[in-house]
Structure formats: structure tokens, C-alpha cells
Design an enzyme around this catalytic site. Structure first.
Site, PDB file in Angstrom:
ATOM      1  N   THR A  93      -7.964   3.334   8.328  1.00 46.46           N
ATOM      2  CA  THR A  93      -9.194   2.535   8.346  1.00 46.46           C
ATOM      3  C   THR A  93      -9.296   1.774   9.671  1.00 46.46           C
ATOM      4  O   THR A  93      -8.566   0.815   9.896  1.00 46.46           O
ATOM      5  CB  THR A  93      -9.192   1.548   7.156  1.00 46.46           C
ATOM      6  OG1 THR A  93      -8.771   2.264   6.004  1.00 46.46           O
ATOM      7  CG2 THR A  93     -10.568   0.981   6.916  1.00 46.46           C
TER       8      THR A  93
ATOM      9  N   HIS B 140      -5.599   3.711  -1.707  1.00 42.45           N
ATOM     10  CA  HIS B 140      -6.946   4.030  -1.217  1.00 42.45           C
ATOM     11  C   HIS B 140      -7.302   5.423  -1.713  1.00 42.45           C
ATOM     12  O   HIS B 140      -6.693   6.404  -1.301  1.00 42.45           O
ATOM     13  CB  HIS B 140      -6.927   3.977   0.321  1.00 42.45           C
ATOM     14  CG  HIS B 140      -8.267   4.166   0.961  1.00 42.45           C
ATOM     15  ND1 HIS B 140      -8.474   3.991   2.303  1.00 42.45           N
ATOM     16  CD2 HIS B 140      -9.477   4.518   0.451  1.00 42.45           C
ATOM     17  CE1 HIS B 140      -9.745   4.219   2.600  1.00 42.45           C
ATOM     18  NE2 HIS B 140     -10.373   4.558   1.500  1.00 42.45           N
TER      19      HIS B 140
ATOM     20  N   HIS C 208      -3.456  -4.832   7.702  1.00 35.47           N
ATOM     21  CA  HIS C 208      -3.591  -3.688   8.612  1.00 35.47           C
ATOM     22  C   HIS C 208      -2.723  -3.878   9.859  1.00 35.47           C
ATOM     23  O   HIS C 208      -2.899  -4.850  10.587  1.00 35.47           O
ATOM     24  CB  HIS C 208      -5.037  -3.418   9.048  1.00 35.47           C
ATOM     25  CG  HIS C 208      -5.240  -1.957   9.338  1.00 35.47           C
ATOM     26  ND1 HIS C 208      -4.845  -1.367  10.504  1.00 35.47           N
ATOM     27  CD2 HIS C 208      -5.731  -0.948   8.579  1.00 35.47           C
ATOM     28  CE1 HIS C 208      -5.100  -0.077  10.485  1.00 35.47           C
ATOM     29  NE2 HIS C 208      -5.626   0.210   9.300  1.00 35.47           N
TER      30      HIS C 208
ATOM     31  N   ARG D 229      -9.450   8.040  -1.128  1.00 34.01           N
ATOM     32  CA  ARG D 229     -10.421   8.486  -0.114  1.00 34.01           C
ATOM     33  C   ARG D 229     -11.320   9.566  -0.662  1.00 34.01           C
ATOM     34  O   ARG D 229     -10.911  10.324  -1.546  1.00 34.01           O
ATOM     35  CB  ARG D 229      -9.686   9.010   1.119  1.00 34.01           C
ATOM     36  CG  ARG D 229      -9.142   7.901   1.995  1.00 34.01           C
ATOM     37  CD  ARG D 229      -8.526   8.471   3.263  1.00 34.01           C
ATOM     38  NE  ARG D 229      -8.313   7.415   4.231  1.00 34.01           N
ATOM     39  CZ  ARG D 229      -9.154   7.090   5.200  1.00 34.01           C
ATOM     40  NH1 ARG D 229     -10.278   7.757   5.356  1.00 34.01           N
ATOM     41  NH2 ARG D 229      -8.872   6.109   6.023  1.00 34.01           N
TER      42      ARG D 229
ATOM     43  N   GLU E 191      -8.522   0.450  -2.968  1.00 35.22           N
ATOM     44  CA  GLU E 191      -9.378   0.490  -1.781  1.00 35.22           C
ATOM     45  C   GLU E 191     -10.325   1.666  -1.923  1.00 35.22           C
ATOM     46  O   GLU E 191      -9.909   2.760  -2.317  1.00 35.22           O
ATOM     47  CB  GLU E 191      -8.544   0.692  -0.522  1.00 35.22           C
ATOM     48  CG  GLU E 191      -7.711  -0.499  -0.156  1.00 35.22           C
ATOM     49  CD  GLU E 191      -6.893  -0.218   1.104  1.00 35.22           C
ATOM     50  OE1 GLU E 191      -7.170   0.775   1.801  1.00 35.22           O
ATOM     51  OE2 GLU E 191      -5.969  -0.974   1.345  1.00 35.22           O
TER      52      GLU E 191
ATOM     53  N   HIS F 264       1.022   6.076   1.951  1.00 32.17           N
ATOM     54  CA  HIS F 264       1.852   6.942   2.799  1.00 32.17           C
ATOM     55  C   HIS F 264       2.909   7.720   2.021  1.00 32.17           C
ATOM     56  O   HIS F 264       3.419   8.723   2.502  1.00 32.17           O
ATOM     57  CB  HIS F 264       2.481   6.129   3.927  1.00 32.17           C
ATOM     58  CG  HIS F 264       1.449   5.676   4.915  1.00 32.17           C
ATOM     59  ND1 HIS F 264       0.759   6.542   5.730  1.00 32.17           N
ATOM     60  CD2 HIS F 264       0.934   4.451   5.166  1.00 32.17           C
ATOM     61  CE1 HIS F 264      -0.106   5.879   6.445  1.00 32.17           C
ATOM     62  NE2 HIS F 264      -0.032   4.605   6.122  1.00 32.17           N
TER      63      HIS F 264
ATOM     64  N   GLU G  54     -10.846  -9.526   2.730  1.00 31.45           N
ATOM     65  CA  GLU G  54      -9.584  -9.195   3.396  1.00 31.45           C
ATOM     66  C   GLU G  54      -9.890  -9.087   4.887  1.00 31.45           C
ATOM     67  O   GLU G  54     -10.742  -8.288   5.295  1.00 31.45           O
ATOM     68  CB  GLU G  54      -9.015  -7.876   2.864  1.00 31.45           C
ATOM     69  CG  GLU G  54      -7.716  -7.513   3.575  1.00 31.45           C
ATOM     70  CD  GLU G  54      -7.022  -6.292   2.984  1.00 31.45           C
ATOM     71  OE1 GLU G  54      -7.302  -5.924   1.819  1.00 31.45           O
ATOM     72  OE2 GLU G  54      -6.198  -5.705   3.696  1.00 31.45           O
TER      73      GLU G  54
ATOM     74  N   ASN H 130       0.861  -1.190   0.000  1.00 33.92           N
ATOM     75  CA  ASN H 130       0.000   0.000   0.000  1.00 33.92           C
ATOM     76  C   ASN H 130       0.898   1.242   0.000  1.00 33.92           C
ATOM     77  O   ASN H 130       1.726   1.419   0.903  1.00 33.92           O
ATOM     78  CB  ASN H 130      -0.896  -0.040   1.250  1.00 33.92           C
ATOM     79  CG  ASN H 130      -1.835   1.144   1.316  1.00 33.92           C
ATOM     80  OD1 ASN H 130      -1.417   2.281   1.127  1.00 33.92           O
ATOM     81  ND2 ASN H 130      -3.090   0.898   1.591  1.00 33.92           N
TER      82      ASN H 130
ATOM     83  N   ARG I 216      -7.209  12.780   0.743  1.00 37.27           N
ATOM     84  CA  ARG I 216      -6.163  13.286   1.642  1.00 37.27           C
ATOM     85  C   ARG I 216      -4.756  12.830   1.248  1.00 37.27           C
ATOM     86  O   ARG I 216      -3.776  13.408   1.651  1.00 37.27           O
ATOM     87  CB  ARG I 216      -6.462  12.914   3.085  1.00 37.27           C
ATOM     88  CG  ARG I 216      -6.286  11.445   3.399  1.00 37.27           C
ATOM     89  CD  ARG I 216      -6.342  11.182   4.873  1.00 37.27           C
ATOM     90  NE  ARG I 216      -7.674  11.316   5.413  1.00 37.27           N
ATOM     91  CZ  ARG I 216      -8.089  10.636   6.495  1.00 37.27           C
ATOM     92  NH1 ARG I 216      -7.270   9.829   7.119  1.00 37.27           N
ATOM     93  NH2 ARG I 216      -9.314  10.771   6.939  1.00 37.27           N
TER      94      ARG I 216
HETATM   95  N1  PXP Z   1      -5.598  -3.270   3.960  1.00 39.47           N
HETATM   96  C1  PXP Z   1      -6.550  -2.310   4.000  1.00 39.47           C
HETATM   97  C2  PXP Z   1      -7.913  -2.653   3.471  1.00 39.47           C
HETATM   98  C3  PXP Z   1      -6.277  -1.008   4.471  1.00 39.47           C
HETATM   99  O1  PXP Z   1      -7.252  -0.082   4.498  1.00 39.47           O
HETATM  100  C4  PXP Z   1      -4.952  -0.718   4.897  1.00 39.47           C
HETATM  101  C5  PXP Z   1      -4.631   0.662   5.378  1.00 39.47           C
HETATM  102  O2  PXP Z   1      -4.781   1.576   4.387  1.00 39.47           O
HETATM  103  C6  PXP Z   1      -3.987  -1.727   4.830  1.00 39.47           C
HETATM  104  C7  PXP Z   1      -4.331  -3.012   4.379  1.00 39.47           C
HETATM  105  C8  PXP Z   1      -2.566  -1.492   5.212  1.00 39.47           C
HETATM  106  O3  PXP Z   1      -2.456  -1.160   6.575  1.00 39.47           O
HETATM  107  P1  PXP Z   1      -1.075  -0.688   7.140  1.00 39.47           P
HETATM  108  O4  PXP Z   1      -0.751   0.618   6.510  1.00 39.47           O
HETATM  109  O5  PXP Z   1      -1.324  -0.592   8.610  1.00 39.47           O
HETATM  110  O6  PXP Z   1      -0.064  -1.744   6.774  1.00 39.47           O
END
Ligand code: PXP
Length: 248
Positions: A100, A42, A190, A44, A69, A9, A150, A6, A48
């Protein structure tokens, strides 16, 4: 075990100064070259971090799997239909949350979720639902018409004691088994990091992990390519022990 990275960030850091750096598209290229199996972002409703232009450009360069996402908002569903990601993951979205915070309540939002699943699936976009590791939610996801789910690993990642950790692992194990029994593909993510990921792999039955924050955080010190490669090496060296192994 497959790894989806992901890259939200990276965009968050870009937004901190409003310019173009660091570019999430470059990040996606590096992650893919390092061997990850999918790129996750994602979009959003408040834009953001990732914006529409990012999704458009990611669609052009991601040749593995682009996992978008998204919420069930009409406007975002419209973007997904235009962009045609390789997978859409429906997630709950609250304006004030930092990330999330929990899974979708598929039971309470059955009608809306089933409608969006149908719209996206009819356009050829496979849909996954991000849910807490609870069997009734897994069952509702199956009824909503998806082929994959997921499991939210946040409660496991935030567990404060060994007992709590074991309870959450058992919830994940039971939910993964139950989902496989319903012929659902199981992903998870997550809050996973280089320390806590091993026990998730050991559960078995999970095909893909989606990881963002810990990889991007490590990349600050060791570079993105190394951060992705280190996570992939960890996944390769852990074996499912509690449940079934899924060939990758
Ligand atoms: N899976 C989903 C559906 C998420 O919303 C997120 C966070 O955006 C992640 C995985 C990844 O989470 P993390 O950034 O804590 O690894």
C-alpha cells in the site's frame, strides 16, 4: 501502546508454492499467544496473498481483534459484511503496487468513502481510514464518519536524511494531535521496524501500531513468537515524550 501484527506476508510465502504452508492461521495463533493485541490482514481484490478462506478461518480463531484491511470495492465490502471483522481499515489499492503505497485520498473520494463507512458502521463494524499524516485528510476522515484513523508512516520510514525524518515526525505529531482534538482514535503503521519504531512511540497520542513486514522478516531467523515478543518489549520500553500518553 498496542501492537497489531499484519500476517499478509505469511500468506505471500504460502502463495509462492501454491500449497498450504506456511499457514497464516497458525501465524495468527502464535502472534496472539505471544501477546499482540490484534491480527491484521488485507484481503486484496486480486487475492495475491490472503484469500476468503483465510479471512473466514481468522474470524473463527482471533479472539482479540481482527482488523481487515480492504478497498472500497463492492465485492470486498460484501465479504466484510459477511465476515464481520472487529474493525475494517479502508486502504487505497492499486493492482501494480508491491504494497500500500500511500494513504487514502479522503478529500477526492469523499462520497465513496463516506458511503462505505456508513454501510460498514451500520452493520456494527467500526471503520478506520488509512491516511497520510496531513491535517486536511484527518478532517475529511472525521467528516466521513469514522471514529479512528491510521496514519501512514511510510514517508517517515523511507526518509533519507535526519532533516527529512524530523519533518515527517512533525507531520505525524501534528496530525495525531489534530485527530485527537477531533476525538478520533489514532493508529499508525507502514514500514515500521525494530530500529525506527521508538520515535513513533515518542510522538504520543497513538494507540496502536500495525506492523507486518519487519516482524515476519525477523521471524525467519528468530521465530514468530520471539519476533512478536521483541517488538512488544520495545513498545513497552519506549515512552511518549513529544505528546500525550494513552493508557493501554
Ligand atoms: N497498516 C496498513 C494499513 C497497511 O496497509 C500495511 C501494509 O499492509 C501495514 C500497516 C503494515 O506495513 P508493513 O508491512 O510495512 O509493516
Amino acid at each position: 501502546m498496542k501492537l497489531g501484527v499484519n500476517i499478509d506476508h505469511v500468506a505471500t510465502l504460502r502463495q509462492a508454492r501454491g500449497g498450504g504452508a506456511p499457514d497464516p492461521i497458525v501465524a495468527a495463533r502464535i502472534c496472539s499467544l505471544a501477546g499482540c493485541h490484534s491480527i491484521v490482514c488485507h484481503l486484496r481484490e486480486d487475492r495475491r496473498h490472503i484469500n476468503d478462506e483465510d479471512v473466514k478461518n481468522l474470524r473463527k480463531i482471533v479472539k482479540t481483534k481482527l482488523n481487515l484491511e480492504m478497498s472500497c470495492a463492492k465485492e470486498i465490502v460484501g465479504v466484510a459484511l459477511r465476515m464481520k471483522p472487529d474493525q475494517a481499515t479502508l486502504v487505497p489499492e492499486r493492482r501494480k503496487e508491491i504494497t500500500t503505497e500511500g494513504g487514502l485520498d479522503v478529500i477526492a473520494n469523499r462520497k465513496t468513502i463516506s458511503r462505505v463507512v456508513k454501510t460498514l458502521s451500520s452493520a456494527g463494524i467500526p471503520v478506520s481510514l488509512f491516511i497520510d499524516p496531513e491535517e486536511p485528510q484527518v478532517e475529511a476522515a472525521k467528516q466521513a464518519g469514522v471514529e479512528c484513523i491510521e496514519l501512514h508512516t511510510g514517508r517517515y520510514a523511507n526518509a533519507a536524511t535526519l532533516t527529512e525524518t524530523e519533518i515527517e515526525l512533525q507531520n505525524l505529531l501534528r496530525s495525531a494531535r489534530f485527530a485527537r482534538g477531533l476525538s478520533l482514535k489514532v493508529f499508525a503503521g507502514h514500514g515500521l521496524n525494530y530500529e525506527n519504531v521508538k520515535q513513533i512511540v515518542e510522538i504520543g497520542g497513538i494507540e496502536e501500531l500495525n506492523i507486518g513486514h519487519s516482524i515476519i522478516a525477523r521471524a525467519v531467523f528468530s521465530g514468530l513468537e520471539n519476533a512478536v515478543k521483541e517488538m512488544l518489549a520495545l513498545l513497552r520500553h519506549c515512552e511518549p515524550r513529544r505528546g500525550e500518553a494513552i493508557p493501554s
